[in-house]
Design an enzyme around this catalytic site. Structure first.
Site, PDB file in Angstrom:
ATOM      1  N   SER A  63       0.784  -1.239   0.000  1.00 23.72           N
ATOM      2  CA  SER A  63       0.000   0.000   0.000  1.00 23.72           C
ATOM      3  C   SER A  63       0.814   1.286   0.000  1.00 23.72           C
ATOM      4  O   SER A  63       0.236   2.375  -0.080  1.00 23.72           O
ATOM      5  CB  SER A  63      -0.970   0.014   1.180  1.00 23.72           C
ATOM      6  OG  SER A  63      -2.056  -0.844   0.936  1.00 23.72           O
ATOM      7  N   LYS A  66       0.069   3.693  -2.775  1.00 24.92           N
ATOM      8  CA  LYS A  66      -1.024   4.663  -2.744  1.00 24.92           C
ATOM      9  C   LYS A  66      -0.496   6.103  -2.756  1.00 24.92           C
ATOM     10  O   LYS A  66      -1.219   7.025  -3.154  1.00 24.92           O
ATOM     11  CB  LYS A  66      -1.909   4.404  -1.530  1.00 24.92           C
ATOM     12  CG  LYS A  66      -2.721   3.111  -1.677  1.00 24.92           C
ATOM     13  CD  LYS A  66      -3.368   2.661  -0.383  1.00 24.92           C
ATOM     14  CE  LYS A  66      -4.140   1.362  -0.627  1.00 24.92           C
ATOM     15  NZ  LYS A  66      -4.594   0.719   0.616  1.00 24.92           N
ATOM     16  N   SER A 126      -5.836   4.078   4.278  1.00 25.78           N
ATOM     17  CA  SER A 126      -5.304   3.047   3.386  1.00 25.78           C
ATOM     18  C   SER A 126      -6.428   2.195   2.800  1.00 25.78           C
ATOM     19  O   SER A 126      -6.310   0.971   2.656  1.00 25.78           O
ATOM     20  CB  SER A 126      -4.292   2.149   4.117  1.00 25.78           C
ATOM     21  OG  SER A 126      -3.493   1.450   3.190  1.00 25.78           O
ATOM     22  N   GLU A 162      -5.339  -3.371  -5.784  1.00 25.36           N
ATOM     23  CA  GLU A 162      -5.458  -4.037  -4.486  1.00 25.36           C
ATOM     24  C   GLU A 162      -6.256  -5.337  -4.620  1.00 25.36           C
ATOM     25  O   GLU A 162      -5.899  -6.354  -4.013  1.00 25.36           O
ATOM     26  CB  GLU A 162      -6.136  -3.102  -3.479  1.00 25.36           C
ATOM     27  CG  GLU A 162      -5.255  -1.957  -2.999  1.00 25.36           C
ATOM     28  CD  GLU A 162      -4.194  -2.403  -2.010  1.00 25.36           C
ATOM     29  OE1 GLU A 162      -4.107  -3.607  -1.716  1.00 25.36           O
ATOM     30  OE2 GLU A 162      -3.440  -1.529  -1.535  1.00 25.36           O
TER      31      GLU A 162
END
Length: 297
Positions: A63, A66, A126, A162
């Protein structure tokens, strides 16, 4: 005079290299507890001096990707292609079973959300569904990767969403970068070289509100230390006990206003979650202490 200045410059570089050795030794000793490998990159934003450990090895982002996604989205805002207040109509299909506070709030979809809201959910919490909505409907994986390369981060590879990573264990290994390139991206953004002034302020202030990963970079720093950061965490392979990614990276602000960037990726580690997070926290603390002491200034 020129020879004297050159000599002083090389002596300063030599002294800096020597000064880094004890710090790197401390970090490498701490890293042993992870029972894996680490990537560390640090940049002093006042002096520009930096160091890295395994800085040029592509590692799994999870993550932390991101952050570059948000940068690429905001770049499109700055170009006028989209606006932060543009609304997207979400259906139930946009919110599949995944980690998502947005989905928790709107399990059936049928809601309008702004691009700003999606960025907030993604950067602060997140949120995986918010991330994939941005990738699928606002700024594609290819566009994100292209902008990272344009900014000089040629190691960035963004190939899986994801949901794709959730459904296919191997997919996470297609989303990688070096810690050096991640640290440089933080510097480029912070220095206003990637985004407009408004977008730069927005992304940094938003990441200062991050609600995940509090035991990592922030874990052992003085209370109320301001850290604008982005974490990344993989699952653990039940067959091998190996966790491909436990990551954190961001901009740390000292009490005197000085700032430095620190990126720590703990990769392919066999230690448990608490230990992996503690490794990041301990590395952050020894780097913080060195910066405060002036050894890196």
């Amino acid at each position: 005079m020129r020879k004297v200045l050159l000599l002083q410059f090389f002596l300063a570089c030599f002294t800096f290299a020597i000064a880094q050795t004890p710090l790197k030794n401390k970090i490498n000793e701490i890293a042993k507890d992870a029972k894996g490998e680490i990537g560390v990159s640090m940049i002093d934003l006042q002096t520009g001096r930096s160091f890295s450990i395994n800085g040029d090895k592509p590692l799994v982002m999870q993550s932390t990707f991101k952050f570059p996604i948000a940068v690429a989205v905001l770049h499109k805002v700055d170009k006028g292609s989209i606006k932060l207040e543009d609304k997207l109509r979400l259906t139930k299909a946009d919110l599949p079973e995944n980690y998502s506070p947005l989905r928790d709030k709107h399990p059936d979809g049928n809601v309008d959300v702004t691009i700003r809201e999606l960025l907030d959910y993604m950067l602060i919490w997140s949120d995986n569904d918010a991330c994939d909505i941005l990738l699928n409907r606002v700024c594609s994986k290819a566009e994100v990767e292209q902008y990272m390369h344009q900014l000089g981060g040629t190691s960035f590879r963004i190939r899986a969403t994801e949901m794709e990573m959730k459904n296919d264990w191997q997919a996470q290994f297609t989303d990688v970068c070096t810690v050096t390139d991640m640290a440089k991206l933080f510097r480029t953004v912070r220095n206003g070289e990637a985004l407009s002034a408004n977008s730069t302020e927005y992304i940094i202030k938003t990441m200062e509100k991050t609600e995940v990963g509090k035991k990592r970079i922030k874990g052992l720093l003085p209370a109320n230390t301001v850290v604008a950061h982005r974490t990344g965490t993989s699952a653990t392979d039940t067959r091998t006990g190996i966790s491909p990614a436990t990551n954190d990276g961001g901009i740390i602000t000292l009490p005197n206003g000085k700032q430095f960037i620190l990126v720590v990726f703990v990769s392919n580690a066999k230690a448990d979650t608490d230990t992996r997070e503690a490794v990041i926290a301990r590395i952050a603390k020894v780097v913080y202490d060195d910066v405060v002491s002036g050894k890196l200034n």
